[in-house]
Design an enzyme around this catalytic site. Sequence first.
Site, mmCIF file in Angstrom:
data_model
loop_
_atom_site.group_PDB
_atom_site.id
_atom_site.type_symbol
_atom_site.label_atom_id
_atom_site.label_comp_id
_atom_site.label_asym_id
_atom_site.label_seq_id
_atom_site.Cartn_x
_atom_site.Cartn_y
_atom_site.Cartn_z
ATOM 1 N N CYS A 193 0.849 -1.189 0.000
ATOM 2 C CA CYS A 193 0.000 0.000 0.000
ATOM 3 C C CYS A 193 0.886 1.240 0.000
ATOM 4 O O CYS A 193 1.931 1.274 0.639
ATOM 5 C CB CYS A 193 -0.941 0.110 1.201
ATOM 6 S SG CYS A 193 -2.082 -1.255 1.313
ATOM 7 N N ARG A 220 3.556 -0.176 -4.934
ATOM 8 C CA ARG A 220 3.334 -0.754 -3.613
ATOM 9 C C ARG A 220 1.983 -1.442 -3.489
ATOM 10 O O ARG A 220 1.679 -2.061 -2.469
ATOM 11 C CB ARG A 220 3.411 0.341 -2.542
ATOM 12 C CG ARG A 220 4.708 1.103 -2.564
ATOM 13 C CD ARG A 220 4.666 2.219 -1.561
ATOM 14 N NE ARG A 220 4.646 1.701 -0.210
ATOM 15 C CZ ARG A 220 5.711 1.423 0.512
ATOM 16 N NH1 ARG A 220 6.908 1.626 0.004
ATOM 17 N NH2 ARG A 220 5.612 0.939 1.722
ATOM 18 N N TRP A 258 -2.986 -2.520 -1.644
ATOM 19 C CA TRP A 258 -2.671 -3.934 -1.899
ATOM 20 C C TRP A 258 -3.451 -4.680 -0.813
ATOM 21 O O TRP A 258 -3.114 -4.601 0.360
ATOM 22 C CB TRP A 258 -1.171 -4.181 -1.762
ATOM 23 C CG TRP A 258 -0.727 -5.545 -2.169
ATOM 24 C CD1 TRP A 258 -0.319 -5.935 -3.413
ATOM 25 C CD2 TRP A 258 -0.607 -6.707 -1.323
ATOM 26 N NE1 TRP A 258 0.030 -7.260 -3.391
ATOM 27 C CE2 TRP A 258 -0.140 -7.760 -2.127
ATOM 28 C CE3 TRP A 258 -0.864 -6.958 0.025
ATOM 29 C CZ2 TRP A 258 0.089 -9.034 -1.626
ATOM 30 C CZ3 TRP A 258 -0.636 -8.237 0.519
ATOM 31 C CH2 TRP A 258 -0.169 -9.255 -0.315
ATOM 32 N N ASN A 260 -1.033 2.012 5.857
ATOM 33 C CA ASN A 260 -0.239 0.934 5.260
ATOM 34 C C ASN A 260 0.221 0.030 6.405
ATOM 35 O O ASN A 260 0.791 0.529 7.370
ATOM 36 C CB ASN A 260 0.955 1.569 4.520
ATOM 37 C CG ASN A 260 2.062 0.590 4.201
ATOM 38 O OD1 ASN A 260 3.231 0.956 4.187
ATOM 39 N ND2 ASN A 260 1.730 -0.641 3.938
ATOM 40 N N GLY A 261 -0.073 -1.267 6.287
ATOM 41 C CA GLY A 261 0.336 -2.192 7.349
ATOM 42 C C GLY A 261 -0.817 -3.108 7.721
ATOM 43 O O GLY A 261 -1.802 -3.203 6.977
ATOM 44 N N GLU A 299 16.880 -17.146 -9.915
ATOM 45 C CA GLU A 299 16.475 -15.768 -10.205
ATOM 46 C C GLU A 299 15.786 -15.669 -11.579
ATOM 47 O O GLU A 299 14.787 -14.965 -11.733
ATOM 48 C CB GLU A 299 17.709 -14.851 -10.119
ATOM 49 C CG GLU A 299 17.483 -13.392 -10.437
ATOM 50 C CD GLU A 299 16.460 -12.680 -9.541
ATOM 51 O OE1 GLU A 299 16.000 -13.251 -8.552
ATOM 52 O OE2 GLU A 299 16.103 -11.543 -9.899
ATOM 53 N N LYS A 315 12.009 -14.350 -12.074
ATOM 54 C CA LYS A 315 11.646 -13.237 -12.963
ATOM 55 C C LYS A 315 10.515 -13.658 -13.881
ATOM 56 O O LYS A 315 9.550 -12.929 -14.067
ATOM 57 C CB LYS A 315 12.840 -12.773 -13.820
ATOM 58 C CG LYS A 315 13.921 -12.025 -13.132
ATOM 59 C CD LYS A 315 13.549 -10.624 -12.680
ATOM 60 C CE LYS A 315 12.974 -10.609 -11.303
ATOM 61 N NZ LYS A 315 13.811 -10.479 -10.181
ATOM 62 N N GLU A 321 7.068 -14.228 -11.922
ATOM 63 C CA GLU A 321 6.380 -13.078 -11.316
ATOM 64 C C GLU A 321 5.808 -12.114 -12.343
ATOM 65 O O GLU A 321 4.799 -11.462 -12.071
ATOM 66 C CB GLU A 321 7.243 -12.359 -10.278
ATOM 67 C CG GLU A 321 8.398 -11.563 -10.806
ATOM 68 C CD GLU A 321 9.177 -10.848 -9.700
ATOM 69 O OE1 GLU A 321 8.583 -10.400 -8.719
ATOM 70 O OE2 GLU A 321 10.412 -10.740 -9.847
ATOM 71 N N HIS A 325 17.115 -36.661 -9.272
ATOM 72 C CA HIS A 325 16.498 -37.039 -8.007
ATOM 73 C C HIS A 325 15.010 -36.692 -7.973
ATOM 74 O O HIS A 325 14.429 -36.567 -6.908
ATOM 75 C CB HIS A 325 17.267 -36.395 -6.849
ATOM 76 C CG HIS A 325 18.698 -36.801 -6.823
ATOM 77 N ND1 HIS A 325 19.102 -38.044 -6.402
ATOM 78 C CD2 HIS A 325 19.814 -36.168 -7.250
ATOM 79 C CE1 HIS A 325 20.412 -38.140 -6.541
ATOM 80 N NE2 HIS A 325 20.872 -37.020 -7.057
ATOM 81 N N LYS A 334 5.805 -4.002 -4.517
ATOM 82 C CA LYS A 334 7.257 -3.850 -4.515
ATOM 83 C C LYS A 334 7.846 -3.971 -3.116
ATOM 84 O O LYS A 334 8.877 -4.588 -2.910
ATOM 85 C CB LYS A 334 7.589 -2.479 -5.108
ATOM 86 C CG LYS A 334 9.057 -2.152 -5.164
ATOM 87 C CD LYS A 334 9.668 -2.695 -6.409
ATOM 88 C CE LYS A 334 11.166 -2.482 -6.476
ATOM 89 N NZ LYS A 334 11.802 -3.520 -7.293
#
Length: 613
Positions: free
Chosen positions: A2, A27, A82, A108-109, A488, A492, A495, A511, A608
């Site tokens: 947020c 955010r 968010w 926010n939180g 990584e 990428k 997401e 395995h 983010k």
Amino acid sequence: MCGIIGYIGRRNIVEVLISGLKSLEYRGYDSSGIAVLKNKKILRHRTVGKVVQMESTIPAEFHHFVVSKNEENLVGIAHTRWATHGKPSEENAHPHTDCKQKFVIVHNGIIENFIEIKNKLTKHKFSSETDTEVLVHLIEEKYKGSVLDAVKEAIKLVHGSFAFVLISTYEPDKLFFARKDSPLIIGLGENEKFIASDVTAMLKYTNKFIFLENDDYGIVTIDDIKVYNTKTTALQNRNVAVVNWTAQMAEKAGFKHFMLKEIYEQPQVLRENITARVFGEDIVFNDEVKFSSAQLKKIKKILIIGCGTSYHAALVIKYLYEQILKIPVEVDIASEFRYREPVLSKDTLAIFISQSGETADTLASLRMVKENKILTLGVCNVIGSSLYREADSTIYIRCGPEIGVASTKAFTGQLICLYLFGLYLAKLKSILSEQRYQELLNSLYKVPSYIEHILADTSYIKQLAEMFYMKKDFLYLARGINYPIALEGALKLKEISYIHAEGYPAGEMKHGPIALIDKDMPVVIIATKGSLLQKVFSNLEEVKSRDAKVIALTNYGIESKSIDYKIVLPETDEIISPILNVVPLQLLAYYIADRLGCEIDQPRNLAKSVTVE
Ligand code: M6R
């Protein structure tokens, strides 16, 4: 998660708040809203969807009001969400108000005990499913004539994390704020003040900021700021920091997406980090790493903590440091580390990697380690962030604002800083030979121009994206120091394109995961020169003989008929190669996501800055 912003001043307030929200959208972006005070009444507008949706539907009465008349101050707040508690809907969008519409809040939180508080506020009428609405009703309940006292009393009762800004018709010329475990920054202008989750929302107007500390609360007026802290009764003195970022740095500069711009900024980021710290043969961390040589020489173990991409950077550094420093390195995901019972020894250096410096789990891990009196080093992109302030020392990765949710330049920025720090420690501890030290430094110098070479022609990677964008799954394989790059690359892709992708150590395939391979599975394999290349080739044969389509990152002169598609990269030292190898994987993910028409800079469900655990 947020983004919140507040403003007091005489500018076009709607424009200030909405342009601020747009730069905070990374955010959270599932709904947004704005509230301003007009004639001692709250004017509020909220919509589901992105900020542009809210902007395009803003009622006319807001526009009549936007510019200050008669030297009157305008006061307002805005929010991009968010969702945590309650689905994205207009009712759940912020700002939220109390029963009598006297207070309005953006937050926010997470208020963890919101149900308990709500159950006690039996006379209040709630209109959303959010935790935030409880906070504004609690402030209403506590109000006895002073808004600040009501805020103070309310925050004593809430558990969890919060950064909030509140305005009230009772005291209309003020922005009230409080923060605990979520970032909040005051921007200082001439006859105006801002308050937001991130400096990027305020860069257009100022580069002077006060980074509020945990448990701060207070009041911002047009010409004054009063900061208090719940841990003490005294008025707090907070320093003003000047941030050398510009508003242009937070713009797309002609690129289709921030992510692409940020991929292209990597050579510059690497150069800046090298130039700032390498002088001839010496690497200097004087202003950043405040530990004495004696303290650093005593280090017997290194612990590195991060989340997501920052965790992948930590994994690369484990391989590097164990090789060049010959000391054990333990790496952990912050959300795991903080809930296990790690055995910590005093001769450890604990490194915390975070682009934002605000990731809740990373900060909780830092605080836990600090309680054990262990040296802590942050690696961070945001000066003034919680990590920046709370770690004993912090290395600043000099990337400029990273806006794309998918981290790219911060990753290579983290790597270059920690590579230089590793070489600095190796020299201090006299572990590496002079020749090897020099070889590695020279190789690092060349990386920016090698990346420029890769970026100069991306047409082949685009072609690959065109061939593979319809695939449902991808496998990324590598060994040794490039194994984290496989992780990584897969992160990428998943997401930003929502294609399922797994990164795996190539030697581990037999395995289990090899069962996944068939003719429909593209396998991206890192087969650049290095001590494990032959082993990688054996793994490549294993997947090829099960009909996988093999895309290999290689160097000139590496041939194999089992490779279907080759991305040829400049050759560098094996232990430097991760910084280079990640770039084509960022591009591949980017072009696939672009071909699929995905919201690259704001992928679904992601934000983010992950300021809640
Ligand atoms: O700000 P941080 O570096 O602490 O963020 C950590 C992760 O949330 C972040 O790297 C995330 O995984 C990115 N979306 C990856 O691209």
